[in-house]
Design an enzyme around this catalytic site. Sequence first.
Site, PDB file in Angstrom:
ATOM      1  N   ASP A 114      17.138  55.221 -67.243  1.00  0.00           N
ATOM      2  CA  ASP A 114      18.208  54.374 -66.718  1.00  0.00           C
ATOM      3  C   ASP A 114      18.219  54.581 -65.209  1.00  0.00           C
ATOM      4  O   ASP A 114      18.586  55.658 -64.726  1.00  0.00           O
ATOM      5  CB  ASP A 114      19.551  54.796 -67.338  1.00  0.00           C
ATOM      6  CG  ASP A 114      20.719  53.996 -66.777  1.00  0.00           C
ATOM      7  OD1 ASP A 114      20.519  53.208 -65.814  1.00  0.00           O
ATOM      8  OD2 ASP A 114      21.840  54.163 -67.277  1.00  0.00           O
TER       9      ASP A 114
ATOM     10  N   TYR B  99      26.045  40.121 -57.801  1.00  0.00           N
ATOM     11  CA  TYR B  99      24.572  40.039 -57.794  1.00  0.00           C
ATOM     12  C   TYR B  99      24.059  39.830 -56.366  1.00  0.00           C
ATOM     13  O   TYR B  99      23.153  40.532 -55.915  1.00  0.00           O
ATOM     14  CB  TYR B  99      24.146  38.891 -58.711  1.00  0.00           C
ATOM     15  CG  TYR B  99      22.649  38.754 -58.871  1.00  0.00           C
ATOM     16  CD1 TYR B  99      21.933  39.639 -59.671  1.00  0.00           C
ATOM     17  CD2 TYR B  99      21.941  37.731 -58.223  1.00  0.00           C
ATOM     18  CE1 TYR B  99      20.552  39.527 -59.821  1.00  0.00           C
ATOM     19  CE2 TYR B  99      20.572  37.607 -58.368  1.00  0.00           C
ATOM     20  CZ  TYR B  99      19.884  38.501 -59.171  1.00  0.00           C
ATOM     21  OH  TYR B  99      18.516  38.388 -59.313  1.00  0.00           O
TER      22      TYR B  99
ATOM     23  N   THR C 277      11.643  34.225 -66.756  1.00  0.00           N
ATOM     24  CA  THR C 277      11.741  35.530 -67.423  1.00  0.00           C
ATOM     25  C   THR C 277      12.946  35.519 -68.357  1.00  0.00           C
ATOM     26  O   THR C 277      13.727  34.562 -68.372  1.00  0.00           O
ATOM     27  CB  THR C 277      11.961  36.668 -66.400  1.00  0.00           C
ATOM     28  OG1 THR C 277      13.274  36.496 -65.841  1.00  0.00           O
ATOM     29  CG2 THR C 277      10.923  36.672 -65.296  1.00  0.00           C
TER      30      THR C 277
HETATM   31  N1  LIG Z   1      13.847  35.955 -62.776  1.00  0.00           N
HETATM   32  C1  LIG Z   1      14.285  35.521 -61.594  1.00  0.00           C
HETATM   33  O1  LIG Z   1      14.374  34.315 -61.336  1.00  0.00           O
HETATM   34  C2  LIG Z   1      14.658  36.482 -60.543  1.00  0.00           C
HETATM   35  C3  LIG Z   1      14.722  37.853 -60.751  1.00  0.00           C
HETATM   36  N2  LIG Z   1      15.054  38.679 -59.711  1.00  0.00           N
HETATM   37  C4  LIG Z   1      15.110  40.123 -59.898  1.00  0.00           C
HETATM   38  O2  LIG Z   1      13.868  40.566 -60.406  1.00  0.00           O
HETATM   39  C5  LIG Z   1      14.058  41.746 -61.159  1.00  0.00           C
HETATM   40  C6  LIG Z   1      13.378  41.594 -62.503  1.00  0.00           C
HETATM   41  O3  LIG Z   1      14.063  40.571 -63.220  1.00  0.00           O
HETATM   42  P1  LIG Z   1      13.423  39.777 -64.445  1.00  0.00           P
HETATM   43  O4  LIG Z   1      12.078  40.311 -64.730  1.00  0.00           O
HETATM   44  O5  LIG Z   1      13.627  38.360 -64.170  1.00  0.00           O
HETATM   45  O6  LIG Z   1      14.466  40.181 -65.590  1.00  0.00           O
HETATM   46  P2  LIG Z   1      14.237  40.736 -67.074  1.00  0.00           P
HETATM   47  O7  LIG Z   1      15.593  40.706 -67.676  1.00  0.00           O
HETATM   48  O8  LIG Z   1      13.127  40.024 -67.728  1.00  0.00           O
HETATM   49  O9  LIG Z   1      13.786  42.251 -66.818  1.00  0.00           O
HETATM   50  C7  LIG Z   1      14.652  43.214 -66.313  1.00  0.00           C
HETATM   51  C8  LIG Z   1      14.312  44.553 -66.955  1.00  0.00           C
HETATM   52  O10 LIG Z   1      15.143  45.548 -66.354  1.00  0.00           O
HETATM   53  C9  LIG Z   1      15.547  46.449 -67.378  1.00  0.00           C
HETATM   54  N3  LIG Z   1      16.752  47.161 -66.986  1.00  0.00           N
HETATM   55  C10 LIG Z   1      18.000  46.645 -66.824  1.00  0.00           C
HETATM   56  N4  LIG Z   1      18.850  47.614 -66.489  1.00  0.00           N
HETATM   57  C11 LIG Z   1      18.137  48.763 -66.405  1.00  0.00           C
HETATM   58  C12 LIG Z   1      18.463  50.101 -66.085  1.00  0.00           C
HETATM   59  N5  LIG Z   1      19.724  50.481 -65.797  1.00  0.00           N
HETATM   60  N6  LIG Z   1      17.469  51.024 -66.093  1.00  0.00           N
HETATM   61  C13 LIG Z   1      16.210  50.672 -66.398  1.00  0.00           C
HETATM   62  N7  LIG Z   1      15.836  49.428 -66.730  1.00  0.00           N
HETATM   63  C14 LIG Z   1      16.801  48.482 -66.731  1.00  0.00           C
HETATM   64  C15 LIG Z   1      15.760  45.548 -68.594  1.00  0.00           C
HETATM   65  O11 LIG Z   1      15.740  46.314 -69.801  1.00  0.00           O
HETATM   66  C16 LIG Z   1      14.600  44.589 -68.471  1.00  0.00           C
HETATM   67  O12 LIG Z   1      13.458  45.050 -69.170  1.00  0.00           O
HETATM   68  C17 LIG Z   1      15.573  41.967 -61.224  1.00  0.00           C
HETATM   69  O13 LIG Z   1      15.944  42.902 -60.245  1.00  0.00           O
HETATM   70  C18 LIG Z   1      16.131  40.605 -60.889  1.00  0.00           C
HETATM   71  O14 LIG Z   1      17.421  40.696 -60.331  1.00  0.00           O
HETATM   72  C19 LIG Z   1      15.319  38.213 -58.471  1.00  0.00           C
HETATM   73  C20 LIG Z   1      15.281  36.865 -58.216  1.00  0.00           C
HETATM   74  C21 LIG Z   1      14.951  35.910 -59.226  1.00  0.00           C
HETATM   75  C1  LIG Z   2      17.973  33.109 -61.445  1.00  0.00           C
HETATM   76  C2  LIG Z   2      19.263  33.485 -60.754  1.00  0.00           C
HETATM   77  C3  LIG Z   2      19.469  34.985 -60.872  1.00  0.00           C
HETATM   78  C4  LIG Z   2      19.789  35.408 -62.257  1.00  0.00           C
HETATM   79  C5  LIG Z   2      20.949  34.623 -62.811  1.00  0.00           C
HETATM   80  O1  LIG Z   2      21.670  35.121 -63.658  1.00  0.00           O
HETATM   81  C6  LIG Z   2      21.163  33.341 -62.355  1.00  0.00           C
HETATM   82  C7  LIG Z   2      20.347  32.742 -61.476  1.00  0.00           C
HETATM   83  C8  LIG Z   2      20.490  31.302 -61.287  1.00  0.00           C
HETATM   84  C9  LIG Z   2      20.515  30.949 -59.857  1.00  0.00           C
HETATM   85  C10 LIG Z   2      19.315  31.554 -59.136  1.00  0.00           C
HETATM   86  C11 LIG Z   2      19.324  33.070 -59.278  1.00  0.00           C
HETATM   87  C12 LIG Z   2      18.239  33.747 -58.398  1.00  0.00           C
HETATM   88  O2  LIG Z   2      16.982  33.567 -58.886  1.00  0.00           O
HETATM   89  C13 LIG Z   2      18.207  33.228 -56.944  1.00  0.00           C
HETATM   90  C14 LIG Z   2      18.272  31.719 -56.885  1.00  0.00           C
HETATM   91  C15 LIG Z   2      16.974  31.049 -57.313  1.00  0.00           C
HETATM   92  C16 LIG Z   2      19.433  31.223 -57.691  1.00  0.00           C
HETATM   93  C17 LIG Z   2      19.497  29.785 -57.309  1.00  0.00           C
HETATM   94  C18 LIG Z   2      19.198  29.830 -55.836  1.00  0.00           C
HETATM   95  C19 LIG Z   2      18.670  31.210 -55.530  1.00  0.00           C
HETATM   96  O3  LIG Z   2      19.738  31.991 -55.022  1.00  0.00           O
HETATM   97  C20 LIG Z   2      17.650  31.104 -54.422  1.00  0.00           C
HETATM   98  O4  LIG Z   2      18.002  30.667 -53.439  1.00  0.00           O
HETATM   99  C21 LIG Z   2      16.331  31.501 -54.428  1.00  0.00           C
HETATM  100  O5  LIG Z   2      15.595  31.408 -53.518  1.00  0.00           O
END
Ligand SMILES: NC(=O)C1=CN([C@@H]2O[C@H](COP(=O)(O)OP(=O)(O)OC[C@H]3O[C@@H](n4cnc5c(N)ncnc54)[C@H](O)[C@@H]3O)[C@@H](O)[C@H]2O)C=CC1
Ligand SMILES: C[C@]12CCC(=O)C=C1CC[C@@H]1[C@@H]2[C@@H](O)C[C@@]2(C)[C@H]1CC[C@]2(O)C(=O)C=O
Length: 257
Positions: free
Chosen positions: A59, A162, A197
């Site tokens: 964690d 966030y 994702t």
């Molecule tokens: N998917 C998207 O569009 C975007 C994602 N991000 C960031 O990218 C990163 C990865 O996100 P995704 O792969 O999309 O999400 P995801 O939900 O597919 O993966 C996140 C992983 O983090 C793990 N996790 C959550 N809390 C934890 C903790 N306390 N300790 C250890 N592991 C933990 C979860 O179990 C999961 O496997 C995150 O920081 C997210 O905020 C940022 C911008 C856009």
């Molecule tokens: C995908 C995100 C983050 C996770 C969530 O719960 C909701 C979302 C919807 C809006 C997304 C979020 C993040 O990826 C960042 C972007 C794409 C956001 C919309 C605009 C955003 O802030 C961005 O500007 C990216 O360049």
Amino acid sequence: MQLQDKVAVVTGAASGLGLGSCRALAAAGARIVGFDRDADRLAALRDALGEQAMTAVVDVADEASVKAGIDQAMAAFGAVHVAVNCAGVADSAKTVSKGEPFPLTTWNKVIAVNLTGTFNIIRFAAVAMMRNAPDGDTGERGVIINTSSGAAWQGQVGQAAYAASKAGVMGLTLPVARDLAEHGIRVVSIAPGLFDTAMVAGLPPKVSQSIVDRMILYPNRMGRPDEFAALVRHIAENTYLNATTISVDAGARMQAR
Ligand SMILES: NC(=O)C1=CN([C@@H]2O[C@H](COP(=O)(O)OP(=O)(O)OC[C@H]3O[C@@H](n4cnc5c(N)ncnc54)[C@H](O)[C@@H]3O)[C@@H](O)[C@H]2O)C=CC1
Ligand SMILES: C[C@]12CCC(=O)C=C1CC[C@@H]1[C@@H]2[C@@H](O)C[C@@]2(C)[C@H]1CC[C@]2(O)C(=O)C=O
């Protein structure tokens, strides 16, 4: 840094961008240490990568858990050269909803995982990296890669916690890079746009489709984890990248409301 036989710790390794990063770094020859809270999906990662990988249920928000995980990595592979912070949560709420203020439990959780969790990995990984001999050509001992978000600049409705957590990740990038430069450790953050994702699968399809249709410039689709992971690999390999946050978002620009 040449990745062959180097050791890369990746958090959030069981899913999405973290899983993609594990695959890309393993393909470049690195040994992988995958941290996540999700034990079942970590087991699948270990099975897929074989002896090139170890995993630990960690964690990132918990100091003792992170210390134990880094100790396990050192015991298994003897070093940490790369740390990739991908663990994250995106719980949301409006600042005031139906007359009720934003729940502080939600605020504290998002800050604890996304911001404190990232810094927890940074500080323990940096201690381990300082034990590495400097690279003969570059003097490099390690590289730390963090995941911010486009939300650091343009958070959406409901994303106060966030967006604050991700702006925090962006904000710590320069001072931590300054702190660690004398030890040959680089620090770079990535600000992804919208990637396909599990985190995004939790959004109503109407919302993600409308972001794709109206707010992403080109190409007009969500990003794939392998496209994020290609940037992780490049940052690790390009010693001249340091102390900055790089967007990978297909030019996403959001409307005011
Ligand atoms: N998917 C998207 O569009 C975007 C994602 N991000 C960031 O990218 C990163 C990865 O996100 P995704 O792969 O999309 O999400 P995801 O939900 O597919 O993966 C996140 C992983 O983090 C793990 N996790 C959550 N809390 C934890 C903790 N306390 N300790 C250890 N592991 C933990 C979860 O179990 C999961 O496997 C995150 O920081 C997210 O905020 C940022 C911008 C856009
Ligand atoms: C995908 C995100 C983050 C996770 C969530 O719960 C909701 C979302 C919807 C809006 C997304 C979020 C993040 O990826 C960042 C972007 C794409 C956001 C919309 C605009 C955003 O802030 C961005 O500007 C990216 O360049």
